[in-house]
Design an enzyme around this catalytic site. Sequence first.
Site, short mmCIF file in Angstrom:
data_model
loop_
_atom_site.label_atom_id
_atom_site.label_comp_id
_atom_site.label_asym_id
_atom_site.label_seq_id
_atom_site.Cartn_x
_atom_site.Cartn_y
_atom_site.Cartn_z
CB SER A 122 -0.90 0.01 1.24
OG SER A 122 -1.51 1.26 1.44
CE1 TYR B 232 -4.63 -2.20 4.90
CE2 TYR B 232 -3.66 -0.02 4.56
CZ TYR B 232 -4.22 -1.18 4.05
OH TYR B 232 -4.38 -1.32 2.68
#
Length: 283
Positions: free
Chosen positions: A174, A187
Amino acid sequence: MSAKAKMIHEDGLPGNEHELDPKPAWQPRYPGSGRLHGRVALITGADSGIGRAVAALYAREGADIAIVYLSEHEDAKQTIGIVEQEGRRAIAIAGDVGDKTFCEGAIDSTIAEFGRLDILVNNAGEQHPDQDIRDITEAQLRRTFQTNIFGMFFMTQAARPHLKKGAAIVNCTSITSYQGSPELLDYSSTKGAITSFTRALSENLIGDGIRVNAVAPGPIWTPLNPMGGASPEKLKHFGEGTPMKRPGQPNEVAPSFLFLACEDASYISGQVLHPNGGTIVNG
Protein backbone atom coordinates in the site's frame (compact mmCIF):
# COMPACT_ATOMS: atom_id res chain seq x y z
CA MET A 1 -17.07 10.30 -5.67
CA SER A 2 -20.51 9.81 -4.22
CA ALA A 3 -20.74 8.98 -0.52
CA LYS A 4 -23.86 6.88 -0.91
CA ALA A 5 -22.05 3.66 0.01
CA LYS A 6 -24.02 1.73 2.57
CA MET A 7 -22.19 2.02 5.87
CA ILE A 8 -21.49 -1.21 7.72
CA HIS A 9 -19.75 -1.45 11.08
CA GLU A 10 -16.18 -2.66 10.79
CA ASP A 11 -17.17 -5.95 12.43
CA GLY A 12 -18.59 -6.71 8.98
CA LEU A 13 -15.16 -6.65 7.36
CA PRO A 14 -14.06 -7.16 4.71
CA GLY A 15 -17.45 -6.12 3.36
CA ASN A 16 -19.62 -6.83 0.37
CA GLU A 17 -19.08 -5.25 -3.01
CA HIS A 18 -22.67 -5.81 -4.11
CA GLU A 19 -23.79 -3.37 -1.38
CA LEU A 20 -21.60 -0.49 -2.58
CA ASP A 21 -23.03 2.49 -4.47
CA PRO A 22 -21.44 3.42 -6.78
CA LYS A 23 -20.11 0.02 -7.79
CA PRO A 24 -16.34 -0.33 -8.23
CA ALA A 25 -15.18 -0.72 -11.84
CA TRP A 26 -13.60 -4.16 -12.18
CA GLN A 27 -14.10 -4.76 -15.90
CA PRO A 28 -10.94 -5.31 -18.00
CA ARG A 29 -10.52 -2.40 -20.38
CA TYR A 30 -8.96 -4.14 -23.37
CA PRO A 31 -9.06 -7.48 -25.23
CA GLY A 32 -6.87 -10.30 -23.96
CA SER A 33 -3.70 -11.39 -25.72
CA GLY A 34 -3.07 -14.79 -24.11
CA ARG A 35 -0.35 -13.57 -21.76
CA LEU A 36 -1.43 -16.08 -19.07
CA HIS A 37 -2.61 -18.87 -21.36
CA GLY A 38 -2.55 -22.22 -19.61
CA ARG A 39 -1.59 -20.75 -16.25
CA VAL A 40 -3.29 -21.22 -12.88
CA ALA A 41 -3.53 -18.40 -10.35
CA LEU A 42 -4.64 -18.37 -6.74
CA ILE A 43 -5.83 -14.92 -5.65
CA THR A 44 -6.68 -14.15 -2.03
CA GLY A 45 -9.41 -11.60 -1.42
CA ALA A 46 -10.64 -12.26 -4.95
CA ASP A 47 -14.34 -11.96 -4.22
CA SER A 48 -14.35 -8.15 -4.59
CA GLY A 49 -12.34 -4.99 -5.09
CA ILE A 50 -8.84 -5.27 -6.49
CA GLY A 51 -8.90 -9.07 -6.19
CA ARG A 52 -12.00 -9.34 -8.39
CA ALA A 53 -10.49 -7.03 -11.01
CA VAL A 54 -7.30 -9.11 -11.03
CA ALA A 55 -9.30 -12.34 -11.39
CA ALA A 56 -11.25 -10.88 -14.30
CA LEU A 57 -8.13 -9.66 -16.09
CA TYR A 58 -6.16 -12.86 -15.48
CA ALA A 59 -9.08 -14.88 -16.85
CA ARG A 60 -9.26 -12.69 -19.93
CA GLU A 61 -5.56 -13.37 -20.44
CA GLY A 62 -6.11 -17.14 -20.26
CA ALA A 63 -5.66 -18.19 -16.63
CA ASP A 64 -7.82 -20.48 -14.52
CA ILE A 65 -8.47 -18.99 -11.09
CA ALA A 66 -8.76 -20.16 -7.50
CA ILE A 67 -10.75 -17.47 -5.67
CA VAL A 68 -9.94 -17.34 -1.96
CA TYR A 69 -12.21 -15.23 0.23
CA LEU A 70 -13.43 -14.99 3.82
CA SER A 71 -17.24 -15.07 3.93
CA GLU A 72 -18.71 -12.89 1.17
CA HIS A 73 -20.40 -15.75 -0.67
CA GLU A 74 -22.56 -13.63 -2.97
CA ASP A 75 -19.55 -11.58 -4.14
CA ALA A 76 -17.49 -14.73 -4.66
CA LYS A 77 -20.30 -16.28 -6.71
CA GLN A 78 -20.34 -13.21 -8.94
CA THR A 79 -16.57 -13.37 -9.41
CA ILE A 80 -16.85 -17.05 -10.39
CA GLY A 81 -19.35 -16.00 -13.05
CA ILE A 82 -17.03 -13.27 -14.31
CA VAL A 83 -14.18 -15.75 -14.76
CA GLU A 84 -16.42 -18.29 -16.45
CA GLN A 85 -17.76 -15.64 -18.85
CA GLU A 86 -14.17 -15.22 -20.01
CA GLY A 87 -14.11 -18.94 -20.85
CA ARG A 88 -11.92 -20.00 -17.95
CA ARG A 89 -12.45 -22.29 -14.97
CA ALA A 90 -12.73 -21.05 -11.39
CA ILE A 91 -13.22 -22.43 -7.92
CA ALA A 92 -14.14 -20.52 -4.75
CA ILE A 93 -12.50 -21.39 -1.42
CA ALA A 94 -13.89 -19.72 1.71
CA GLY A 95 -11.82 -19.29 4.84
CA ASP A 96 -9.40 -17.21 6.88
CA VAL A 97 -5.93 -16.66 5.39
CA GLY A 98 -4.72 -15.97 8.92
CA ASP A 99 -5.20 -19.69 9.62
CA LYS A 100 -2.20 -21.73 8.49
CA THR A 101 -4.24 -24.91 8.17
CA PHE A 102 -6.76 -23.17 5.94
CA CYS A 103 -4.00 -21.89 3.65
CA GLU A 104 -2.61 -25.40 3.28
CA GLY A 105 -6.08 -26.68 2.43
CA ALA A 106 -6.66 -23.90 -0.11
CA ILE A 107 -3.47 -24.82 -1.95
CA ASP A 108 -4.37 -28.51 -1.83
CA SER A 109 -7.82 -27.74 -3.30
CA THR A 110 -6.26 -25.69 -6.08
CA ILE A 111 -3.82 -28.44 -7.02
CA ALA A 112 -6.57 -31.06 -6.87
CA GLU A 113 -8.77 -29.01 -9.23
CA PHE A 114 -6.21 -27.65 -11.68
CA GLY A 115 -3.12 -29.83 -11.24
CA ARG A 116 -0.70 -26.93 -10.92
CA LEU A 117 -0.10 -23.45 -9.51
CA ASP A 118 1.81 -20.79 -11.44
CA ILE A 119 0.82 -17.48 -9.87
CA LEU A 120 0.13 -16.61 -6.24
CA VAL A 121 -1.50 -13.23 -5.58
CA ASN A 122 -1.47 -12.32 -1.89
CA ASN A 123 -4.12 -9.61 -1.88
CA ALA A 124 -6.38 -10.20 1.14
CA GLY A 125 -6.24 -7.54 3.84
CA GLU A 126 -8.16 -5.66 6.51
CA GLN A 127 -7.95 -2.26 8.20
CA HIS A 128 -9.44 -0.60 11.29
CA PRO A 129 -9.13 3.21 11.58
CA ASP A 130 -8.16 4.62 14.98
CA GLN A 131 -7.11 8.20 15.68
CA ASP A 132 -5.37 7.37 18.98
CA ILE A 133 -2.84 4.54 19.25
CA ARG A 134 -4.27 3.81 22.72
CA ASP A 135 -7.55 2.80 21.07
CA ILE A 136 -5.93 -0.07 19.17
CA THR A 137 -6.73 -3.16 21.20
CA GLU A 138 -4.35 -6.07 21.45
CA ALA A 139 -6.95 -8.24 19.72
CA GLN A 140 -7.22 -5.78 16.80
CA LEU A 141 -3.45 -5.48 16.49
CA ARG A 142 -3.01 -9.24 16.39
CA ARG A 143 -5.91 -9.66 13.97
CA THR A 144 -4.59 -7.08 11.50
CA PHE A 145 -1.13 -8.63 11.45
CA GLN A 146 -2.62 -12.14 11.28
CA THR A 147 -4.56 -11.33 8.13
CA ASN A 148 -2.26 -8.91 6.36
CA ILE A 149 1.21 -10.40 6.83
CA PHE A 150 0.95 -13.75 8.60
CA GLY A 151 -1.52 -14.82 5.93
CA MET A 152 1.03 -14.06 3.21
CA PHE A 153 3.63 -16.20 4.98
CA PHE A 154 1.17 -19.06 5.47
CA MET A 155 -0.09 -19.01 1.88
CA THR A 156 3.40 -18.75 0.42
CA GLN A 157 4.69 -21.56 2.61
CA ALA A 158 1.85 -23.80 1.44
CA ALA A 159 2.30 -22.83 -2.21
CA ARG A 160 6.08 -23.11 -2.31
CA PRO A 161 6.34 -26.85 -3.15
CA HIS A 162 4.15 -26.29 -6.22
CA LEU A 163 5.83 -23.17 -7.61
CA LYS A 164 8.27 -24.08 -10.35
CA LYS A 165 10.71 -22.08 -12.46
CA GLY A 166 8.78 -19.31 -14.19
CA ALA A 167 6.22 -18.93 -11.40
CA ALA A 168 5.37 -15.53 -9.97
CA ILE A 169 4.22 -14.17 -6.61
CA VAL A 170 2.55 -10.74 -6.46
CA ASN A 171 1.83 -9.19 -3.07
CA CYS A 172 -0.47 -6.27 -2.35
CA THR A 173 1.18 -3.64 -0.17
CA SER A 174 0.00 0.00 0.00
CA ILE A 175 0.97 3.63 -0.35
CA THR A 176 0.72 3.67 3.47
CA SER A 177 3.87 1.53 3.55
CA TYR A 178 5.76 4.58 2.25
CA GLN A 179 3.77 7.53 3.58
CA GLY A 180 2.19 6.13 6.71
CA SER A 181 -1.35 7.00 7.74
CA PRO A 182 -2.31 8.78 10.97
CA GLU A 183 -5.52 6.77 11.35
CA LEU A 184 -4.17 3.41 10.16
CA LEU A 185 -1.20 2.74 12.42
CA ASP A 186 -1.50 -1.04 12.57
CA TYR A 187 -2.52 -1.38 8.92
CA SER A 188 0.37 0.81 7.73
CA SER A 189 2.78 -1.26 9.82
CA THR A 190 1.63 -4.47 8.16
CA LYS A 191 2.01 -2.91 4.73
CA GLY A 192 5.57 -1.92 5.56
CA ALA A 193 6.19 -5.52 6.57
CA ILE A 194 4.73 -6.70 3.25
CA THR A 195 7.10 -4.47 1.29
CA SER A 196 10.08 -5.88 3.18
CA PHE A 197 8.71 -9.41 2.86
CA THR A 198 8.47 -8.95 -0.90
CA ARG A 199 12.09 -7.85 -1.20
CA ALA A 200 13.42 -10.59 1.08
CA LEU A 201 11.32 -13.32 -0.56
CA SER A 202 12.55 -12.22 -3.97
CA GLU A 203 16.13 -12.69 -2.84
CA ASN A 204 15.19 -16.07 -1.37
CA LEU A 205 13.48 -17.46 -4.48
CA ILE A 206 15.14 -15.77 -7.43
CA GLY A 207 17.76 -18.51 -7.73
CA ASP A 208 14.93 -20.99 -8.39
CA GLY A 209 13.49 -18.86 -11.17
CA ILE A 210 10.52 -17.59 -9.15
CA ARG A 211 9.88 -13.87 -9.32
CA VAL A 212 8.36 -11.93 -6.38
CA ASN A 213 7.01 -8.40 -6.71
CA ALA A 214 4.35 -6.18 -5.18
CA VAL A 215 1.79 -3.51 -6.00
CA ALA A 216 1.24 -0.50 -3.70
CA PRO A 217 -2.13 1.05 -4.53
CA GLY A 218 -3.17 4.49 -3.40
CA PRO A 219 -6.83 5.23 -2.55
CA ILE A 220 -8.92 2.74 -4.55
CA TRP A 221 -12.72 2.48 -4.44
CA THR A 222 -13.27 -0.98 -2.95
CA PRO A 223 -15.31 -2.36 0.00
CA LEU A 224 -12.26 -2.03 2.27
CA ASN A 225 -12.70 1.68 2.98
CA PRO A 226 -16.46 2.17 3.44
CA MET A 227 -16.81 -1.14 5.26
CA GLY A 228 -13.70 -0.51 7.36
CA GLY A 229 -15.16 2.29 9.44
CA ALA A 230 -14.40 5.35 7.30
CA SER A 231 -16.68 8.27 8.14
CA PRO A 232 -19.19 9.63 5.60
CA GLU A 233 -17.19 12.89 5.49
CA LYS A 234 -13.97 11.03 4.70
CA LEU A 235 -15.73 9.00 2.02
CA LYS A 236 -17.11 12.17 0.46
CA HIS A 237 -13.55 13.38 -0.19
CA PHE A 238 -11.97 9.95 -0.67
CA GLY A 239 -9.03 10.17 -3.10
CA GLU A 240 -9.16 13.94 -3.56
CA GLY A 241 -5.73 14.31 -1.96
CA THR A 242 -4.00 12.60 -4.89
CA PRO A 243 -2.49 14.67 -7.73
CA MET A 244 -5.26 13.30 -9.95
CA LYS A 245 -7.86 14.55 -7.40
CA ARG A 246 -9.86 11.31 -7.42
CA PRO A 247 -9.78 7.74 -6.17
CA GLY A 248 -8.66 4.95 -8.45
CA GLN A 249 -10.77 2.03 -9.62
CA PRO A 250 -9.85 -1.65 -9.25
CA ASN A 251 -9.47 -2.04 -13.02
CA GLU A 252 -6.82 0.70 -12.93
CA VAL A 253 -4.78 -1.40 -10.51
CA ALA A 254 -5.25 -4.88 -12.00
CA PRO A 255 -2.93 -4.28 -15.00
CA SER A 256 -0.02 -3.85 -12.57
CA PHE A 257 -0.76 -7.31 -11.18
CA LEU A 258 -0.95 -8.70 -14.71
CA PHE A 259 2.34 -7.15 -15.79
CA LEU A 260 4.19 -8.54 -12.79
CA ALA A 261 2.69 -12.01 -13.25
CA CYS A 262 3.42 -12.47 -16.96
CA GLU A 263 6.54 -12.77 -19.08
CA ASP A 264 6.49 -9.04 -19.82
CA ALA A 265 8.13 -8.68 -16.40
CA SER A 266 10.63 -11.52 -16.83
CA TYR A 267 13.55 -9.29 -15.74
CA ILE A 268 11.76 -7.75 -12.76
CA SER A 269 11.81 -9.10 -9.20
CA GLY A 270 11.83 -7.55 -5.75
CA GLN A 271 10.12 -4.41 -7.03
CA VAL A 272 6.94 -2.47 -6.27
CA LEU A 273 4.58 -0.74 -8.72
CA HIS A 274 2.63 2.34 -7.60
CA PRO A 275 -0.84 2.88 -9.10
CA ASN A 276 -1.68 5.75 -6.78
CA GLY A 277 -2.96 8.70 -8.79
CA GLY A 278 0.42 10.35 -9.25
CA THR A 279 1.75 10.54 -5.68
CA ILE A 280 5.56 10.37 -5.58
CA VAL A 281 6.75 8.00 -2.86
CA ASN A 282 10.35 7.29 -3.96
CA GLY A 283 10.16 3.62 -3.07
